[in-house]
Structures are given as C-alpha cells and as structure tokens.
Design a protein around this motif. Structure first.
Motif, PDB file in Angstrom:
ATOM      1  N   ALA A 183      11.019   3.349   4.322  1.00 39.16           N
ATOM      2  CA  ALA A 183      11.736   3.954   5.447  1.00 39.16           C
ATOM      3  C   ALA A 183      12.611   2.921   6.143  1.00 39.16           C
ATOM      4  O   ALA A 183      13.752   3.210   6.543  1.00 39.16           O
ATOM      5  CB  ALA A 183      10.744   4.556   6.436  1.00 39.16           C
ATOM      6  N   ASN A 184      12.101   1.711   6.263  1.00 39.54           N
ATOM      7  CA  ASN A 184      12.857   0.630   6.888  1.00 39.54           C
ATOM      8  C   ASN A 184      14.101   0.286   6.066  1.00 39.54           C
ATOM      9  O   ASN A 184      15.189   0.060   6.611  1.00 39.54           O
ATOM     10  CB  ASN A 184      11.951  -0.598   7.035  1.00 39.54           C
ATOM     11  N   GLU A 185      13.942   0.259   4.745  1.00 42.30           N
ATOM     12  CA  GLU A 185      15.077  -0.006   3.853  1.00 42.30           C
ATOM     13  C   GLU A 185      16.167   1.053   4.012  1.00 42.30           C
ATOM     14  O   GLU A 185      17.357   0.751   3.838  1.00 42.30           O
ATOM     15  CB  GLU A 185      14.603  -0.032   2.401  1.00 42.30           C
ATOM     16  N   ARG A 186      15.748   2.277   4.320  1.00 47.10           N
ATOM     17  CA  ARG A 186      16.704   3.375   4.497  1.00 47.10           C
ATOM     18  C   ARG A 186      17.251   3.443   5.914  1.00 47.10           C
ATOM     19  O   ARG A 186      17.952   4.375   6.279  1.00 47.10           O
ATOM     20  CB  ARG A 186      16.046   4.713   4.119  1.00 47.10           C
ATOM     21  N   GLY A 187      16.903   2.450   6.727  1.00 50.78           N
ATOM     22  CA  GLY A 187      17.469   2.348   8.064  1.00 50.78           C
ATOM     23  C   GLY A 187      16.859   3.259   9.101  1.00 50.78           C
ATOM     24  O   GLY A 187      17.461   3.484  10.158  1.00 50.78           O
ATOM     25  N   LEU A 188      15.662   3.777   8.835  1.00 46.13           N
ATOM     26  CA  LEU A 188      15.025   4.691   9.776  1.00 46.13           C
ATOM     27  C   LEU A 188      14.189   3.934  10.806  1.00 46.13           C
ATOM     28  O   LEU A 188      13.573   2.910  10.500  1.00 46.13           O
ATOM     29  CB  LEU A 188      14.149   5.700   9.034  1.00 46.13           C
ATOM     30  N   TYR A 189      14.176   4.448  12.011  1.00 50.02           N
ATOM     31  CA  TYR A 189      13.430   3.877  13.126  1.00 50.02           C
ATOM     32  C   TYR A 189      12.023   4.454  13.065  1.00 50.02           C
ATOM     33  O   TYR A 189      11.822   5.645  13.294  1.00 50.02           O
ATOM     34  CB  TYR A 189      14.136   4.266  14.429  1.00 50.02           C
ATOM     35  N   THR A 190      11.037   3.625  12.757  1.00 49.98           N
ATOM     36  CA  THR A 190       9.680   4.130  12.546  1.00 49.98           C
ATOM     37  C   THR A 190       8.712   3.632  13.612  1.00 49.98           C
ATOM     38  O   THR A 190       8.759   2.479  14.037  1.00 49.98           O
ATOM     39  CB  THR A 190       9.143   3.724  11.157  1.00 49.98           C
ATOM     40  N   VAL A 191       7.824   4.542  14.014  1.00 47.74           N
ATOM     41  CA  VAL A 191       6.721   4.197  14.906  1.00 47.74           C
ATOM     42  C   VAL A 191       5.443   4.720  14.265  1.00 47.74           C
ATOM     43  O   VAL A 191       5.479   5.610  13.410  1.00 47.74           O
ATOM     44  CB  VAL A 191       6.919   4.797  16.317  1.00 47.74           C
ATOM     45  N   LEU A 192       4.324   4.174  14.659  1.00 48.89           N
ATOM     46  CA  LEU A 192       3.054   4.517  14.034  1.00 48.89           C
ATOM     47  C   LEU A 192       2.057   4.993  15.077  1.00 48.89           C
ATOM     48  O   LEU A 192       1.863   4.351  16.110  1.00 48.89           O
ATOM     49  CB  LEU A 192       2.480   3.295  13.312  1.00 48.89           C
ATOM     50  N   ALA A 193       1.411   6.136  14.796  1.00 48.60           N
ATOM     51  CA  ALA A 193       0.342   6.655  15.652  1.00 48.60           C
ATOM     52  C   ALA A 193      -0.992   6.419  14.954  1.00 48.60           C
ATOM     53  O   ALA A 193      -1.226   6.939  13.861  1.00 48.60           O
ATOM     54  CB  ALA A 193       0.541   8.144  15.908  1.00 48.60           C
ATOM     55  N   THR A 194      -1.855   5.610  15.564  1.00 47.20           N
ATOM     56  CA  THR A 194      -3.127   5.252  14.940  1.00 47.20           C
ATOM     57  C   THR A 194      -4.259   5.347  15.962  1.00 47.20           C
ATOM     58  O   THR A 194      -4.025   5.224  17.172  1.00 47.20           O
ATOM     59  CB  THR A 194      -3.075   3.830  14.365  1.00 47.20           C
ATOM     60  N   ASN A 195      -5.480   5.551  15.478  1.00 44.80           N
ATOM     61  CA  ASN A 195      -6.618   5.596  16.402  1.00 44.80           C
ATOM     62  C   ASN A 195      -7.146   4.197  16.714  1.00 44.80           C
ATOM     63  O   ASN A 195      -8.093   4.040  17.482  1.00 44.80           O
ATOM     64  CB  ASN A 195      -7.737   6.496  15.866  1.00 44.80           C
ATOM     65  N   GLY A 196      -6.560   3.175  16.105  1.00 38.61           N
ATOM     66  CA  GLY A 196      -6.864   1.798  16.461  1.00 38.61           C
ATOM     67  C   GLY A 196      -8.039   1.166  15.747  1.00 38.61           C
ATOM     68  O   GLY A 196      -8.236  -0.050  15.828  1.00 38.61           O
ATOM     69  N   THR A 197      -8.826   1.950  15.043  1.00 40.60           N
ATOM     70  CA  THR A 197     -10.058   1.416  14.462  1.00 40.60           C
ATOM     71  C   THR A 197      -9.810   0.442  13.313  1.00 40.60           C
ATOM     72  O   THR A 197     -10.687  -0.344  12.970  1.00 40.60           O
ATOM     73  CB  THR A 197     -10.976   2.550  13.973  1.00 40.60           C
ATOM     74  N   PHE A 198      -8.624   0.508  12.702  1.00 40.42           N
ATOM     75  CA  PHE A 198      -8.338  -0.371  11.569  1.00 40.42           C
ATOM     76  C   PHE A 198      -7.400  -1.537  11.932  1.00 40.42           C
ATOM     77  O   PHE A 198      -7.011  -2.312  11.071  1.00 40.42           O
ATOM     78  CB  PHE A 198      -7.720   0.433  10.416  1.00 40.42           C
ATOM     79  N   ILE A 199      -7.040  -1.621  13.206  1.00 39.89           N
ATOM     80  CA  ILE A 199      -6.091  -2.652  13.614  1.00 39.89           C
ATOM     81  C   ILE A 199      -6.768  -4.030  13.644  1.00 39.89           C
ATOM     82  O   ILE A 199      -7.783  -4.227  14.304  1.00 39.89           O
ATOM     83  CB  ILE A 199      -5.489  -2.333  14.994  1.00 39.89           C
ATOM     84  N   SER A 200      -6.178  -4.948  12.912  1.00 37.84           N
ATOM     85  CA  SER A 200      -6.589  -6.353  12.904  1.00 37.84           C
ATOM     86  C   SER A 200      -5.335  -7.186  13.138  1.00 37.84           C
ATOM     87  O   SER A 200      -4.215  -6.666  13.125  1.00 37.84           O
ATOM     88  CB  SER A 200      -7.212  -6.717  11.557  1.00 37.84           C
ATOM     89  N   LYS A 201      -5.509  -8.478  13.331  1.00 32.20           N
ATOM     90  CA  LYS A 201      -4.337  -9.339  13.494  1.00 32.20           C
ATOM     91  C   LYS A 201      -3.441  -9.269  12.254  1.00 32.20           C
ATOM     92  O   LYS A 201      -2.209  -9.229  12.359  1.00 32.20           O
ATOM     93  CB  LYS A 201      -4.774 -10.787  13.745  1.00 32.20           C
ATOM     94  N   GLU A 202      -4.059  -9.244  11.085  1.00 32.18           N
ATOM     95  CA  GLU A 202      -3.297  -9.195   9.840  1.00 32.18           C
ATOM     96  C   GLU A 202      -2.475  -7.913   9.742  1.00 32.18           C
ATOM     97  O   GLU A 202      -1.290  -7.950   9.386  1.00 32.18           O
ATOM     98  CB  GLU A 202      -4.242  -9.300   8.644  1.00 32.18           C
ATOM     99  N   ILE A 203      -3.098  -6.787  10.064  1.00 28.23           N
ATOM    100  CA  ILE A 203      -2.379  -5.508   9.993  1.00 28.23           C
ATOM    101  C   ILE A 203      -1.280  -5.460  11.051  1.00 28.23           C
ATOM    102  O   ILE A 203      -0.156  -4.998  10.779  1.00 28.23           O
ATOM    103  CB  ILE A 203      -3.352  -4.329  10.142  1.00 28.23           C
ATOM    104  N   ALA A 204      -1.562  -5.953  12.248  1.00 25.75           N
ATOM    105  CA  ALA A 204      -0.537  -5.963  13.298  1.00 25.75           C
ATOM    106  C   ALA A 204       0.661  -6.812  12.876  1.00 25.75           C
ATOM    107  O   ALA A 204       1.820  -6.413  13.080  1.00 25.75           O
ATOM    108  CB  ALA A 204      -1.134  -6.494  14.601  1.00 25.75           C
ATOM    109  N   ARG A 205       0.400  -7.957  12.274  1.00 24.64           N
ATOM    110  CA  ARG A 205       1.487  -8.818  11.820  1.00 24.64           C
ATOM    111  C   ARG A 205       2.284  -8.159  10.706  1.00 24.64           C
ATOM    112  O   ARG A 205       3.517  -8.289  10.643  1.00 24.64           O
ATOM    113  CB  ARG A 205       0.911 -10.161  11.354  1.00 24.64           C
ATOM    114  N   THR A 206       1.589  -7.437   9.831  1.00 28.78           N
ATOM    115  CA  THR A 206       2.279  -6.726   8.746  1.00 28.78           C
ATOM    116  C   THR A 206       3.168  -5.627   9.315  1.00 28.78           C
ATOM    117  O   THR A 206       4.320  -5.456   8.882  1.00 28.78           O
ATOM    118  CB  THR A 206       1.260  -6.118   7.761  1.00 28.78           C
ATOM    119  N   LEU A 207       2.645  -4.877  10.279  1.00 30.27           N
ATOM    120  CA  LEU A 207       3.433  -3.812  10.901  1.00 30.27           C
ATOM    121  C   LEU A 207       4.677  -4.387  11.580  1.00 30.27           C
ATOM    122  O   LEU A 207       5.775  -3.808  11.484  1.00 30.27           O
ATOM    123  CB  LEU A 207       2.578  -3.046  11.916  1.00 30.27           C
ATOM    124  N   LYS A 208       4.525  -5.492  12.248  1.00 35.47           N
ATOM    125  CA  LYS A 208       5.665  -6.121  12.914  1.00 35.47           C
ATOM    126  C   LYS A 208       6.682  -6.598  11.885  1.00 35.47           C
ATOM    127  O   LYS A 208       7.895  -6.417  12.051  1.00 35.47           O
ATOM    128  CB  LYS A 208       5.177  -7.295  13.768  1.00 35.47           C
TER     129      LYS A 208
END
Length: 334
Positions: free
Chosen positions: A79-104
């Motif tokens: 989606a990013n390659e296609r120039g789309l503005y993406t946001v993510l809705a999550t319940n937070g249970t899987f968020i780690s520093k590694e995942i946050a850095r990947t999302l960023k």
C-alpha cells in the motif's frame, strides 16, 4: 448548479475477523479462527491496486486484529508503494518495540488503540480478557518512545459514561495525538448489550460534554457514529473540519471477504471488490447513490436544516427501523 462530487476519502478495510480478544461491543463478532474466505495476499494487493487507480484515500487497516495476519507487513508495504496513506487499528496486545519500529519504517501514519475504561477493572470487563488494559497502556508507551503517532478510541456506553473525563485525561497522559469517541451501535456482539446504548437525551448531554473537552484545545477530538456532534459544533460557531455521517459519501467499508458496505456498522452489501473493482462499486452502488441524495432522506432527518452537516446515523436508522434512509432515532431535534 455544478453536480456535487463524492470523492473517496477514507476506507476502513477489515483485513480479518480473527481476534484474540472478545469485546462486548465487537461489530465484527470476531473469533479466534481465521475465515477460509478471507482475502489472500494477492487479492489484497489487487484491492490496493484498485483503490490507487482512481483515488488516494486514508486506508484504515482494521479487523478483528490485523496483526494476526502473517502477511500484514507485506500488505502495508504494498500500500505504501502505491502511495496510499495507511493507519492501523490494533488492540495493542501484539505491540512490541520491534513491531512499532517496523510499522514506522513501513510509513504507518498513525496507530489507533482502544481504551474503554479508566482502569483495568472497567476496561478488561469490556474487552473480555484480563490484562488487556495493561497491554494497551504498554503499547501506548512503546508508541510514544518510538515516536509513532497514536490515537485512543473509546466506545461510549452506560458502562463508562461517567468515566469519559478520566479516559480523556488518560489519553493525554499517555501522549496520544487524538481521542476518537465512538457512540455504541448495537450490531455484531453489540446487539447483546443494546440496553447499554444511551437514550437520546443522554446521548445529547454526552456529546455536549465532549464538546466542553474539545474546547480546552488540549487534544484533537473526533466523534464517530455521533453525527449530531457536528450540529453542536455548528451551533457554537466552530469551523467544521468534517461532517457527520460519511457513509457512502466519502467513506466505505471493505470486509475481510471483499464485500463492501457504506460503513462497518451499516450491514448492507453494496458490491464485491474482487469481481467489480473498488471504483465501480464506489461510483455505481445503488445504496451509495441513495445516501448521496439528500432528497431521499425521511422523517426528522429529511426536514432538518442540519441534514448536510449531520446526516443522522444511517446504521442506527437501519437497526431501529429497517430503513437506512429514515430519521435518526437518537436525535433530540424535533
């Protein structure tokens, strides 16, 4: 008079109905198991191509819990390659520093986290899993540390109506970029707590309370599924950055199988993006076209001077009357 245009500005895309929580209000009635009919990675890429071929909306990647898909980062990257503005809705249970850095790194612009109670006791009851409050607070702290913008979403019911100011303060203390308030709609598992929906007068009082908080200008506030809020803003001379019910006018929902709806709460199929493509559905769906024609609105909405600002909640009208063009049942206007 020039014909009014209805550009697609926002898409809520339910990537999966699988989830590890069991929230009382869940629109999707999410379960742990994955649906075999869930869109494949290639089909998701096809949907992204279909969207980007004619529009550049904000894409809300939601669920269920989207991080349960093992191809979620591939989907975001595409989606990013296609120039789309993406946001993510999550319940937070899987968020780690590694995942946050990947999302960023993958250019996720914002993450939404839900807090529905002022503390673990109230939030965990609502979410159906002990410890979910701790997870969400920890996720927020990680987001702040990694400089990844996040918002707090709150669904308003009788269970937390007296805690809204505390939740608002919590969102500020966690470093949220925004607080998005959702007025409960009794669909999915929410049907089981229909008695927790506010009465019309309480609904109005709650929206006015939220407005007093917005006037503090401490935090960006947006109300969803409470279109009367935009009438209140107008009455108070505020500059409107949006309008009420956007379903079918600038917003659409795509299910985990590719079936579209005006929004996630208005459960009326409007076309299949796998066979018809997103552009065709958006421009030709009979339901979408009716929603854009204010002359077809009925009841109190049809005669209301705030129709183009508010629009009434179409999902609430559909659940109450079986007709999505009927008047908004929880509005105090005559």
């Amino acid at each position: 008079m020039a014909k009014r245009e209805f550009p697609l500005r926002m898409v809520a895309w339910e990537l999966t109905r699988s989830c590890n929580l069991s929230c009382l209000h869940c629109r999707a009635s999410a379960i742990k198991e994955r649906d075999e009919q869930e869109l494949t990675t290639d089909e998701c890429k096809m949907v992204i191509d279909s969207i980007s071929s004619f529009s550049s909306p904000v894409i809300i990647l939601t669920g269920g819990e989207p991080l349960l898909r093992n191809d979620i980062f591939e989907i975001i990257s595409y989606a990013n390659e296609r120039g789309l503005y993406t946001v993510l809705a999550t319940n937070g249970t899987f968020i780690s520093k590694e995942i946050a850095r990947t999302l960023k790194k993958l250019n996720i612009r914002r993450v939404s986290l839900s807090i529905d109670g002022k503390d673990s006791q109230s939030h965990d009851h609502f979410r159906g899993v002990n410890g979910s409050f701790e997870y969400i607070v920890n996720a927020a702290k990680i987001m702040k540390e990694e400089n990844l913008p996040f918002q707090i979403n709150t669904t308003v019911t009788y269970m937390n109506i007296n805690d809204l100011e505390n939740i608002y303060a919590l969102a500020i203390s966690l470093g949220a970029s925004a607080w998005h308030v959702f007025m409960l709609l009794p669909v999915g598992r929410g049907k089981n707590i229909k008695e927790k929906v506010l009465k019309a007068e309480e609904y109005e009082e709650t929206l006015r309370l939220i407005y007093t908080l917005e006037r503090k200008r401490e935090l960006e506030i947006k109300v969803t599924c409470g279109p009367q809020y935009y009438r209140i803003l107008k009455e108070n001379g505020e500059t409107l950055r949006s309008s009420g019910c956007l379903a079918g006018k600038s917003f659409m929902f795509i299910s985990h199988t590719g079936v579209t709806q005006p929004c996630g709460y208005l459960e009326i199929p409007c076309g299949d993006v796998k066979t018809e493509g997103v552009e065709h559905v958006w421009k030709n769906s009979e339901v979408f076209l009716r929603l854009r024609d204010y002359s077809q609105y009925k009841g109190k909405c049809g005669r209301c001077r705030y129709l183009d600002i508010c629009g009434g909640c179409r999902a609430r009208s559909y659940e109450e009357y079986g007709d999505f063009m009927e008047g908004e049942p929880y509005c105090t206007m005559p």
